[in-house]
Design an enzyme around this catalytic site. Structure first.
Site, mmCIF file in Angstrom:
data_model
loop_
_atom_site.group_PDB
_atom_site.id
_atom_site.type_symbol
_atom_site.label_atom_id
_atom_site.label_comp_id
_atom_site.label_asym_id
_atom_site.label_seq_id
_atom_site.Cartn_x
_atom_site.Cartn_y
_atom_site.Cartn_z
ATOM 1 N N THR A 128 -3.057 8.261 44.581
ATOM 2 C CA THR A 128 -4.201 8.121 45.480
ATOM 3 C C THR A 128 -5.469 7.724 44.724
ATOM 4 O O THR A 128 -5.620 8.038 43.533
ATOM 5 C CB THR A 128 -4.429 9.469 46.200
ATOM 6 N N ASP A 129 -6.398 7.107 45.456
ATOM 7 C CA ASP A 129 -7.712 6.802 44.870
ATOM 8 C C ASP A 129 -8.536 8.071 44.649
ATOM 9 O O ASP A 129 -9.523 8.059 43.907
ATOM 10 C CB ASP A 129 -8.479 5.800 45.748
ATOM 11 N N GLU A 130 -8.133 9.174 45.291
ATOM 12 C CA GLU A 130 -8.939 10.408 45.191
ATOM 13 C C GLU A 130 -8.975 10.970 43.776
ATOM 14 O O GLU A 130 -9.825 11.798 43.465
ATOM 15 C CB GLU A 130 -8.410 11.482 46.148
ATOM 16 N N TYR A 154 -6.158 19.158 46.024
ATOM 17 C CA TYR A 154 -5.184 18.079 46.266
ATOM 18 C C TYR A 154 -5.339 16.976 45.226
ATOM 19 O O TYR A 154 -4.360 16.565 44.570
ATOM 20 C CB TYR A 154 -5.357 17.499 47.676
ATOM 21 N N LYS A 158 -2.718 15.660 42.273
ATOM 22 C CA LYS A 158 -2.225 14.284 42.147
ATOM 23 C C LYS A 158 -2.607 13.720 40.766
ATOM 24 O O LYS A 158 -1.828 12.984 40.154
ATOM 25 C CB LYS A 158 -2.799 13.392 43.249
#
Ligand code: NAD
Ligand code: DAU
Length: 347
Positions: A128-130, A154, A158
């Site tokens: 993810t970009d997060e 989260y 990741k």
């Protein structure tokens, strides 16, 4: 040969498998634990295909994964399985640590001996970009080389799993690929996430809750564009490389809500003649809420020739219509375990 998908009963994984069976003549195994977020119904159209095998298992069960890799001579593992919802990671981080970090490390351990027998094996981690944290309003979009600055449990889980994947590439030579994608939307999106939540709350006459001032920005991508990018990365990506995927469609949450409401006003007007926009309310902000995500996809465009095909407004209209046409799906995924979880959280 065969591919093994983890988490294929979830939102993106089920879109990926449905498209794979439609477009590619190669068997796919779907290993999924069927948590609240996994629904076999997402795959009902291909469930009887001789190309498809479902395995009910946990990614933390490395032995089971190893057996499957060997028995079916799997040439690629596409790893979607995760706890994926930021709000849940705030109220209960441990399952995120277990699935996203421990689970990914078990998959890597299972993949290693298999790759030594199947030399052109690939491990694709759907990330993810997060992991890159939050952008200021005037900052350039994330590039692949950005520093990791995860803000939610989260995102941190990741980021940790990305680091493990990278380390297995660097240390053991496992051919790994990592993708960093922005916010997806489309069919089979679990209705705890912003867009399906807005649609379902709107037609149920409920509030449309926007966190804080509703001005946070996400970069939206239609799920089929993500799935196509993953097929391209799998086929042509260079092991050891990371690839950003995003829609170049930055929108404030309030703009997203207004777009959804405008489509609904048109295709299913409220009986009292008012706009669904009247149901929008600002509520308490998410702790540690990232202000803005935006993804630079130059690498994917120039090296692999990918570009998103679905524009945001048409994609939202298509998505709204899909939810209106599938009330049974919504009822099934929001019943049972999901409702019990909500009841426990908000008791
Ligand atoms: P999702 O929550 O809809 O689906 C997750 C799936 O994983 C479910 O089918 C669930 O049953 C399965 N699963 C969970 N724990 C498992 C375990 N221990 N063993 C086996 N299966 C398990 O998630 P999603 O939105 O489809 O996201 C898929 C992947 O893509 C995730 O890794 C997520 O981090 C990543 N991602 C999502 C988005 C997005 O916008 N949704 C964007 C970028 C990246
Ligand atoms: O950026 C990619 C990520 O996008 C993925 O890695 C995650 O798995 C996926 O869940 C998604 O994370 P977000 O937190 O951005 O998605 P969510 O749909 O939960 O929220 C989108 C934005 O809307 C965010 O700014 C929070 C806000 N929001 C969300 C909900 C559920 C609201 O304002 N109200 C809400 O009720």
């Amino acid at each position: 040969m065969t591919i093994l998908v983890t988490g294929g009963a979830g939102f993106i994984g089920s879109n990926f498998i449905n498209e794979w069976i439609e477009q590619v003549d190669e068997p796919v195994i779907n290993l999924d634990l069927l948590t609240y977020a996994g629904n076999p119904d997402n795959l009902r159209e291909i469930a009887g295909s001789p190309q498809y095998l479902f395995v009910h298992a946990n990614i933390c069960d490395g032995e089971r994964v190893g057996e499957l890799l060997d028995r079916y001579e799997v040439r690629a593992l596409i790893h979607f399985a995760a706890e994926s919802h930021v709000d849940r990671s705030i109220s209960g981080p441990q399952s995120f640590v277990q699935t996203n970090i421990v689970g990914t490390s078990r998959l890597l351990d299972a993949a290693l001996p298999h790759w030594r027998k199947v030399s052109d094996f690939r491990f694709l981690h759907v990330s993810t970009d997060e992991v890159f944290g939050s952008l200021e309003p005037d900052e350039a979009p994330f590039v692949e080389a950005c520093t990791y600055k995860p803000n939610s449990p989260y995102a941190a889980s990741k980021a940790a799993s990305d680091h493990l994947v990278r380390a297995y590439g660097q240390t053991y030579g496992l051919p790994v690929l990592i993708t960093h994608c922005s916010n997806n939307y489309g069919p089979y999106h679990f209705p705890e996430k912003l867009i399906p939540l807005l649609i379902n709350n709107a037609i149920s006459g409920k509030d449309l809750p926007l966190y804080g001032d509703g001005r946070q920005v996400r970069d939206w991508l239609y799920v089929a564009d993500h799935c196509r990018a993953l097929r391209m990365v799998l086929a042509e990506g260079k092991p050891g490389q990371t690839y950003n995927i995003g829609g170049s469609a930055e929108r404030q949450n309030i703009e997203v809500a207004r777009t959804v409401c405008a489509v609904l006003d048109d295709v299913r007007p409220r009986q009292d003649g008012r706009s669904y926009g009247d149901q929008i309310v600002l509520v308490r902000d998410r702790p540690g809420h990232d202000r803005r995500y935006a993804v630079d996809t130059t690498k994917l465009r120039t090296e692999l020739g990918w570009e998103p095909l679905q524009n945001f407004d048409a994609g939202i209209e298509k998505t709204v219509r899909w939810y209106l046409e599938h009330p049974d799906w919504v009822a099934s995924v929001t019943g049972g375990t999901y409702r019990e979880w909500v009841a426990r959280q908000y008791a």
